[in-house]
Enzyme design. Structure first.
Site, short mmCIF file in Angstrom:
data_model
loop_
_atom_site.label_atom_id
_atom_site.label_comp_id
_atom_site.label_asym_id
_atom_site.label_seq_id
_atom_site.Cartn_x
_atom_site.Cartn_y
_atom_site.Cartn_z
N ARG A 188 2.11 -3.85 -13.32
CA ARG A 188 2.54 -5.21 -13.58
C ARG A 188 1.48 -6.04 -14.31
O ARG A 188 1.80 -6.88 -15.14
CB ARG A 188 2.81 -5.82 -12.20
CG ARG A 188 3.44 -7.12 -12.12
CD ARG A 188 3.92 -7.36 -10.70
NE ARG A 188 2.94 -6.91 -9.69
CZ ARG A 188 3.19 -6.91 -8.37
NH1 ARG A 188 4.35 -7.30 -7.90
NH2 ARG A 188 2.26 -6.51 -7.53
N ASP A 232 0.80 15.50 0.29
CA ASP A 232 0.02 15.36 1.51
C ASP A 232 -1.36 15.88 1.11
O ASP A 232 -1.57 17.09 1.05
CB ASP A 232 0.60 16.18 2.66
CG ASP A 232 -0.17 15.93 3.95
OD1 ASP A 232 -1.39 15.69 3.88
OD2 ASP A 232 0.45 15.97 5.02
N HIS A 233 -2.29 14.97 0.82
CA HIS A 233 -3.52 15.43 0.17
C HIS A 233 -4.35 16.36 1.05
O HIS A 233 -5.22 17.07 0.54
CB HIS A 233 -4.35 14.24 -0.35
CG HIS A 233 -4.95 13.41 0.73
ND1 HIS A 233 -4.37 12.27 1.20
CD2 HIS A 233 -6.08 13.58 1.45
CE1 HIS A 233 -5.12 11.77 2.16
NE2 HIS A 233 -6.16 12.54 2.33
N HIS A 286 -0.61 14.76 8.00
CA HIS A 286 -1.77 15.66 7.96
C HIS A 286 -1.85 16.58 9.18
O HIS A 286 -2.05 17.77 9.07
CB HIS A 286 -3.08 14.86 7.89
CG HIS A 286 -3.09 13.83 6.81
ND1 HIS A 286 -2.51 14.03 5.59
CD2 HIS A 286 -3.62 12.58 6.77
CE1 HIS A 286 -2.69 12.95 4.84
NE2 HIS A 286 -3.36 12.06 5.53
N1 LIG Z 1 -5.71 4.18 -1.78
C1 LIG Z 1 -5.84 5.31 -1.13
O1 LIG Z 1 -6.92 5.77 -0.82
C2 LIG Z 1 -4.62 6.09 -0.75
C3 LIG Z 1 -4.78 7.30 -0.06
C4 LIG Z 1 -3.66 8.05 0.26
C5 LIG Z 1 -2.41 7.60 -0.12
N2 LIG Z 1 -2.27 6.41 -0.78
C6 LIG Z 1 -0.93 5.97 -1.18
O2 LIG Z 1 -0.90 5.79 -2.58
C7 LIG Z 1 -0.04 4.72 -2.91
C8 LIG Z 1 -0.81 3.71 -3.74
O3 LIG Z 1 -1.86 3.19 -2.99
P1 LIG Z 1 -2.95 2.20 -3.61
O4 LIG Z 1 -3.98 2.05 -2.56
O5 LIG Z 1 -3.34 2.64 -4.96
O6 LIG Z 1 -2.12 0.83 -3.71
P2 LIG Z 1 -2.55 -0.50 -4.44
O7 LIG Z 1 -3.99 -0.53 -4.74
O8 LIG Z 1 -1.94 -1.61 -3.67
O9 LIG Z 1 -1.79 -0.40 -5.86
C9 LIG Z 1 -0.43 -0.67 -5.98
C10 LIG Z 1 -0.03 -0.51 -7.43
O10 LIG Z 1 1.37 -0.77 -7.55
C11 LIG Z 1 1.57 -1.77 -8.55
N3 LIG Z 1 2.71 -2.60 -8.15
C12 LIG Z 1 3.01 -3.05 -6.91
N4 LIG Z 1 4.18 -3.71 -6.93
C13 LIG Z 1 4.60 -3.67 -8.23
C14 LIG Z 1 5.76 -4.14 -8.87
N5 LIG Z 1 6.70 -4.79 -8.22
N6 LIG Z 1 5.88 -3.90 -10.19
C15 LIG Z 1 4.92 -3.25 -10.88
N7 LIG Z 1 3.81 -2.76 -10.31
C16 LIG Z 1 3.66 -2.98 -9.00
C17 LIG Z 1 0.31 -2.55 -8.60
O11 LIG Z 1 0.28 -3.11 -9.88
P3 LIG Z 1 -0.42 -4.52 -10.21
O12 LIG Z 1 -1.77 -4.42 -9.59
O13 LIG Z 1 -0.43 -4.52 -11.67
O14 LIG Z 1 0.41 -5.57 -9.56
C18 LIG Z 1 -0.73 -1.45 -8.38
O15 LIG Z 1 -0.92 -0.76 -9.58
C19 LIG Z 1 0.50 4.18 -1.60
O16 LIG Z 1 1.72 4.80 -1.31
C20 LIG Z 1 -0.54 4.65 -0.59
O17 LIG Z 1 0.01 4.80 0.70
C21 LIG Z 1 -3.36 5.66 -1.11
#
Ligand SMILES: NC(=O)c1ccc[n+]([C@@H]2O[C@H](COP(=O)([O-])OP(=O)(O)OC[C@H]3O[C@@H](n4cnc5c(N)ncnc54)[C@H](OP(=O)(O)O)[C@@H]3O)[C@@H](O)[C@H]2O)c1
Length: 494
Positions: free
Chosen positions: A57, A183-184, A246
């Site tokens: 976004r 599932d990493h 996990h």
């Molecule tokens: N972070 C980790 O270490 C981790 C580990 C394991 C699994 N996960 C999983 O991976 C996924 C992502 O996690 P994350 O930590 O990367 O999340 P995050 O930092 O909150 O990032 C969310 C992303 O989604 C985009 N987004 C959200 N709503 C949107 C919308 N309505 N339209 C367009 N873009 C939108 C955001 O874009 P903008 O910023 O441009 O708004 C951002 O790029 C989740 O399912 C999480 O459970 C994450």
């Protein structure tokens, strides 16, 4: 290609076909920490024919994405400036919201020239529905002269019904062969090695059953609290966040029957059979087999830390568990009567993920001079950190007596193979690019684990008694000690 004496590069694998990968949520934390470095590392190892399209976004633009991605790949070693710039030149940015159909209509123009397409959903789970639906409606699930695959991050659903609903939505537009649920943990070398240990050696499998195994413990402990992720964790809890995915994967790999071959289908058939054999916990005896708790306030490494209920964006009367312990039984021929104990929690004594298989004692105890620390022979598979395997056994103390004490036989990844363990995301991404789904849980695996977990969640929902607490930096709540003690066993020291 990099010089790789251990052959951890791509040399021994099939060559990746050309493809375009759309990363939904490219501005997010996971992309920065894991996905971008993994793609760059694959590029350095010879995966050269691809393009990355970031979908999010924020007003970054292609130049903005490339600029930020430079920082994301900064720590990937062994790259020249030219390699970094060439990789960054493969990135493009598609700015749109997940809800707006216009963004999906523009995807084809970005994918021009690529018959093989991958969609990676690295977004808040609430967005999965919209994205899948929009992809499907715009015909992006179709495969024309190449492959189309969709990768979905965890969490996959929040209970049985929502996981099933998500699977049904996916099935409307994609075949099961196109769907890769992440599932990493399955990308970790140590987790993959569970199968090699069991089925690549002759000596373990004959004793890997109720005749020789007394019980099994699976531990995933964290030292940190919820930190800045209180808002997310409040709606999840340890059972959903760690156990359903996990820990159930570790459980099925540890208890499954040998597969007929190494195909994704054979391996996943055996894993799902193991999961389906986990005896459901009934509402009536839930407190006998399941413990939940929350961390209290306390001192960790000399500094005060707040109670879970006082964490940022956590309700002061929250009933979300930060600790879970379970006693499970698998109703199979192999595991009949063998208790399997699972525990996972935050703010515990140290960070450790391990599986320990505790073998039965000898039928007759000839040596009576037992060391106080002596225990059953135990095989410990250390998933992380300090990856390796230890066999704990009893040995004679040198001298004129038959006194014994426990000693270890140790295998450590670090000293045996050097530094070169692969990042989980690199392995998983490459597998998906090659179409190998072995390390991705199948629909029926996910639904069986959710079926079990949802009953526990429902049992807890009906139970309004106070949630026990435990001290930060401890091994967990007293209730968990009692759970295992009621089976006359004790937890391994954390
Ligand atoms: N972070 C980790 O270490 C981790 C580990 C394991 C699994 N996960 C999983 O991976 C996924 C992502 O996690 P994350 O930590 O990367 O999340 P995050 O930092 O909150 O990032 C969310 C992303 O989604 C985009 N987004 C959200 N709503 C949107 C919308 N309505 N339209 C367009 N873009 C939108 C955001 O874009 P903008 O910023 O441009 O708004 C951002 O790029 C989740 O399912 C999480 O459970 C994450």
């Amino acid at each position: 290609m990099t010089d790789n004496p251990l052959n951890l590069g791509l040399e021994s694998r099939k060559e990746a076909p050309p493809f375009v990968i759309f990363i939904f949520g490219v501005t997010g934390d996971l992309t920065a920490r894991k996905l971008m470095p993994a793609l760059f590392s694959l590029y350095l190892k010879g995966m050269t024919r691809f393009k990355v399209v970031g979908f999010a976004r924020r007003d970054w633009g292609t130049d903005g994405l490339r600029e930020r991605a430079r920082g994301m790949i900064e720590e990937v070693p062994g790259a020249s400036d030219e390699q970094r710039e060439t990789f960054l030149g493969r990135l493009e940015y598609l700015q749109s919201t997940f809800e707006d159909p216009a963004g999906y209509a523009r995807m084809s123009e970005y994918a021009e020239g690529y018959a093989n397409r991958i969609y990676y959903l690295s977004t808040p789970p609430d967005s999965y529905r919209d994205i899948i639906d929009q992809l499907g409606r715009h015909g992006h699930g179709e495969q024309a002269g190449g492959f189309t695959r969709i990768l979905i991050e965890k969490p996959f659903g929040r209970d049985f019904a929502s996981a099933q609903e998500l699977n049904q939505l996916l099935a409307r537009y994609f075949t099961e062969g196109q769907i890769f649920r992440i599932d990493h943990y399955l990308g970790k070398e140590t987790v993959q090695n569970i199968m090699l240990l069991r089925f690549g050696n002759g000596m373990f499998e004959p004793i890997w059953n109720s005749n020789y195994v007394d019980h099994i413990q699976i531990t995933v402990a964290e030292k940190i609290g919820v930190g800045t992720r209180g808002g997310y964790f409040e709606g999840a809890g340890t059972l959903r966040d760690m156990v359903q995915n996990h820990m159930f994967q570790l459980l099925s790999l540890t208890t499954m029957e040998p597969p007929n071959d190494l195909s994704a289908q054979s391996i996943r058939n055996e894993k799902v059979k193991a999961m389906q054999a986990v005896r459901p916990i009934t509402f009536r005896d839930i407190n006998e087999h399941a413990v939940r708790a929350q961390y209290d306030e306390g001192i960790v490494d000399g500094a005060p830390v707040p109670a879970y209920r006082d964490e940022d964006r956590v309700s002061p009367d929250s009933r979300t568990e930060t600790y879970v312990a379970l006693r499970l039984f698998l109703d199979t021929w192999r595991w009949s009567g063998v208790p399997i104990f699972l525990r996972s929690g935050k703010r515990l004594l140290r960070k450790v993920s391990e599986i320990s298989v505790h073998f039965r004692e000898p039928p007759r105890q000839l040596f009576t001079n037992r060391h106080p620390a002596m225990n059953r022979n135990t095989l410990i598979i250390r998933i992380q950190p300090d990856e390796g395997i230890t066999l704990n056994m009893n040995a004679k103390i040198p001298g004129h007596t038959t006194d014994m004490r426990p000693v270890n036989m140790d295998f450590a990844y670090g000293s045996t193979f050097g530094e070169a363990t692969l990042e989980a995301y690199e392995r998983l991404l490459y597998d998906a690019i090659l179409g190998d789904a072995t390390l991705y849980p199948r629909r029926d695996e996910i639904e069986s684990s959710w079926a079990f977990i949802t009953r526990v969640l429902e049992g807890w929902r009906r139970d309004s008694s106070p949630i026990p607490t435990y001290m930060p930096g401890s091994s967990g709540p007293e209730e968990a000690r009692r759970l295992i003690a009621s089976s006359n066993r004790k937890w391994r020291k954390l």
